[in-house]
Design an enzyme around this catalytic site. Structure first.
Site, PDB file in Angstrom:
ATOM      1  N   CYS A   1      -2.882   0.809 -11.704  1.00 22.19           N
ATOM      2  CA  CYS A   1      -1.674  -0.011 -11.531  1.00 22.19           C
ATOM      3  C   CYS A   1      -2.088  -1.165 -10.637  1.00 22.19           C
ATOM      4  CB  CYS A   1      -0.575   0.819 -10.877  1.00 22.19           C
ATOM      5  SG  CYS A   1      -0.014   2.201 -11.883  1.00 22.19           S
TER       6      CYS A   1
ATOM      7  N   PRO B   1      -0.807  -7.248  -8.070  1.00 25.88           N
ATOM      8  CA  PRO B   1      -1.479  -8.533  -8.319  1.00 25.88           C
ATOM      9  C   PRO B   1      -2.990  -8.535  -8.076  1.00 25.88           C
ATOM     10  CG  PRO B   1      -0.348  -8.611  -6.217  1.00 25.88           C
ATOM     11  CD  PRO B   1      -0.022  -7.272  -6.824  1.00 25.88           C
ATOM     12  N   GLY B   2      -3.585  -7.437  -7.683  1.00 33.05           N
ATOM     13  CA  GLY B   2      -5.037  -7.358  -7.766  1.00 33.05           C
ATOM     14  C   GLY B   2      -5.829  -7.426  -6.470  1.00 33.05           C
ATOM     15  N   ASN B   3      -5.147  -7.331  -5.342  1.00 34.32           N
ATOM     16  CA  ASN B   3      -5.919  -7.381  -4.091  1.00 34.32           C
ATOM     17  C   ASN B   3      -6.877  -6.201  -3.969  1.00 34.32           C
ATOM     18  OD1 ASN B   3      -5.127  -9.772  -2.953  1.00 34.32           O
ATOM     19  ND2 ASN B   3      -3.331  -8.888  -1.947  1.00 34.32           N
ATOM     20  N   LYS B   4      -6.424  -5.039  -4.393  1.00 35.90           N
ATOM     21  CA  LYS B   4      -7.306  -3.863  -4.294  1.00 35.90           C
ATOM     22  C   LYS B   4      -8.400  -3.939  -5.354  1.00 35.90           C
ATOM     23  CE  LYS B   4      -3.623  -1.114  -2.242  1.00 35.90           C
ATOM     24  NZ  LYS B   4      -2.448  -1.950  -2.601  1.00 35.90           N
TER      25      LYS B   4
ATOM     26  N   ASP C   1      -2.195  -3.086 -15.854  1.00 36.58           N
ATOM     27  CA  ASP C   1      -0.846  -3.229 -15.304  1.00 36.58           C
ATOM     28  C   ASP C   1       0.102  -3.475 -16.464  1.00 36.58           C
ATOM     29  OD1 ASP C   1       0.254  -3.681 -12.204  1.00 36.58           O
ATOM     30  OD2 ASP C   1       1.589  -4.426 -13.778  1.00 36.58           O
TER      31      ASP C   1
ATOM     32  N   ARG D   1       2.798 -10.215 -13.762  1.00 37.75           N
ATOM     33  CA  ARG D   1       1.905  -9.810 -12.669  1.00 37.75           C
ATOM     34  C   ARG D   1       0.445  -9.840 -13.138  1.00 37.75           C
ATOM     35  NH1 ARG D   1       4.662  -7.135  -8.239  1.00 37.75           N
ATOM     36  NH2 ARG D   1       2.884  -5.776  -7.843  1.00 37.75           N
TER      37      ARG D   1
ATOM     38  N   ASP E   1      -2.459   3.184  -7.382  1.00 42.45           N
ATOM     39  CA  ASP E   1      -1.536   2.606  -6.392  1.00 42.45           C
ATOM     40  C   ASP E   1      -0.244   2.263  -7.143  1.00 42.45           C
ATOM     41  OD1 ASP E   1      -0.935   1.386  -3.814  1.00 42.45           O
ATOM     42  OD2 ASP E   1      -1.343  -0.563  -4.705  1.00 42.45           O
TER      43      ASP E   1
ATOM     44  N   CYS F   1       2.928   2.341  -0.645  1.00 42.74           N
ATOM     45  CA  CYS F   1       3.436   1.704   0.573  1.00 42.74           C
ATOM     46  C   CYS F   1       4.843   2.245   0.829  1.00 42.74           C
ATOM     47  CB  CYS F   1       3.403   0.181   0.494  1.00 42.74           C
ATOM     48  SG  CYS F   1       4.295  -0.505  -0.900  1.00 42.74           S
TER      49      CYS F   1
END
Ligand code: SAM
Length: 307
Positions: A110, A113-116, A134, A139, A181, A233
């Site tokens: 998942c 927006p792709g920071n991980k 995703d 997104r 995530d 989160c």
């Protein structure tokens, strides 16, 4: 309820994108911009005490710089050129704790927006293969831009419901690591501006937890999987410890929890025996957004899917 108390205490975390630069060069850049570098922090208290144009290297994560919370770097050249990523410290934990070696095949289930994902690519040094999924087209489009800016290669980004991805597909036969995530209530997100989100209703929590259990169980069914990180989160036990407990029970002895970041001070709620292997993060205790991470590993080869 979204966390607002202590929000102003959460510092501005800056992840150095090692696909484009290195920590020393970024430190030099900020020094030239008039910031004073105070070295590596020894405690969370030191991070809390930061003020003015000063910054530190984080005490837990090797490529993370820490600035006072009011620091705005969105217009900074290093940010607009993808040399640094503005990412909360807690959100850097999943890829760091998944820790795939360069060359690995990894799924980010998942991803937008792709920071991980970009963090995973940095850990892999762009060597190996990331399959990022995703379900949300908008997104995914944002994520494409972000990955390009971050210099990520070797990542197949697919707009698809991860639950419909076939674990038996030969494409994924070498996937040893999964980062999961999933969508959650977001109740751990620190709101910097005015306006708090209402607490999620019992029905919404139940629906989210149902999805989270399904998607975690689906992820565990990839045949070559060795290690998985589940993160949210959310502050709610229903989306965190309870999801992990239910899915571990479903899979019997095939997977086990491993202690995530043993020296991390804030642990999973004692919802079941072993839940302290999970970690939690919060503005008050770790100076981050509210967050939950569990690390699962396969116990033995060839474990069958639950019946
Ligand atoms: N990992 C991302 C990052 O660090 O930038 C944040 C992920 S966000 C918490 C959860 C994401 O899951 C959303 O972008 C949402 O569109 C996506 N999602 C929700 N249901 C999904 C599904 N069934 N399959 C794939 N993605 C899904």
């Amino acid at each position: 309820k979204a966390v607002s108390t202590a929000a102003s205490q959460v510092p501005r975390y800056v992840r150095v994108n090692i696909l484009k630069t290195c920590v020393d060069d970024v430190i030099e850049f900020f020094k030239r911009q008039g910031y004073a570098y105070l070295g590596k922090a020894a405690s969370v208290e030191e991070l809390k005490a930061l003020s003015g144009k000063k910054f530190l290297l984080d005490l837990h994560l090797p490529e993370l710089l820490v600035f006072p919370s009011q620091t705005d770097l969105h217009d900074n050249l290093l940010y607009t050129s993808g040399h640094i990523i503005l990412q909360d410290k807690a959100s850097c934990l999943p890829a760091f704790l998944l820790g795939p070696v360069a060359g690995s095949h990894v799924i980010d289930a998942c991803a937008a927006p792709g920071n991980k994902t970009s963090h995973l690519a940095a850990i892999l040094k762009n060597k190996g293969q990331i399959f990022a999924f995703d379900v949300d087209p908008k997104r995914v489009a944002t994520m494409n831009t972000l990955l390009t800016r971050a210099g990520v290669t070797g990542c197949q980004l697919v707009q698809q419901d991860f639950l419909t991805v076939d674990p038996g597909d030969r494409k994924y036969s070498r996937v040893t690591h999964i980062l999961l995530d999933p969508s959650c209530s977001g109740s751990g997100m620190v709101t910097r501006g005015p306006g708090e989100e209402a607490a999620p209703s019992a029905e919404r929590l139940q629906a989210l937890a149902g999805f989270q259990r399904r998607v975690l169980s689906h992820a565990l069914s990839f045949p070559a999987l060795q290690r998985l990180v589940y993160s949210t989160c959310s502050l709610h036990q229903e989306e965190n410890e309870d999801v992990v407990q239910a899915v571990l029970q479903e899979w019997g002895s095939a997977f086990r929890l491993v202690t995530a970041f043993p020296s991390w001070p804030c642990r999973g709620l004692a919802a079941f025996s072993g839940a302290e292997s999970c970690l939690r993060a919060s503005p008050a205790e770790t100076l981050t957004h509210g967050f939950f991470v569990a690390v699962l590993e396969r116990c033995r080869e060839g474990a069958a899917a639950p019946s």
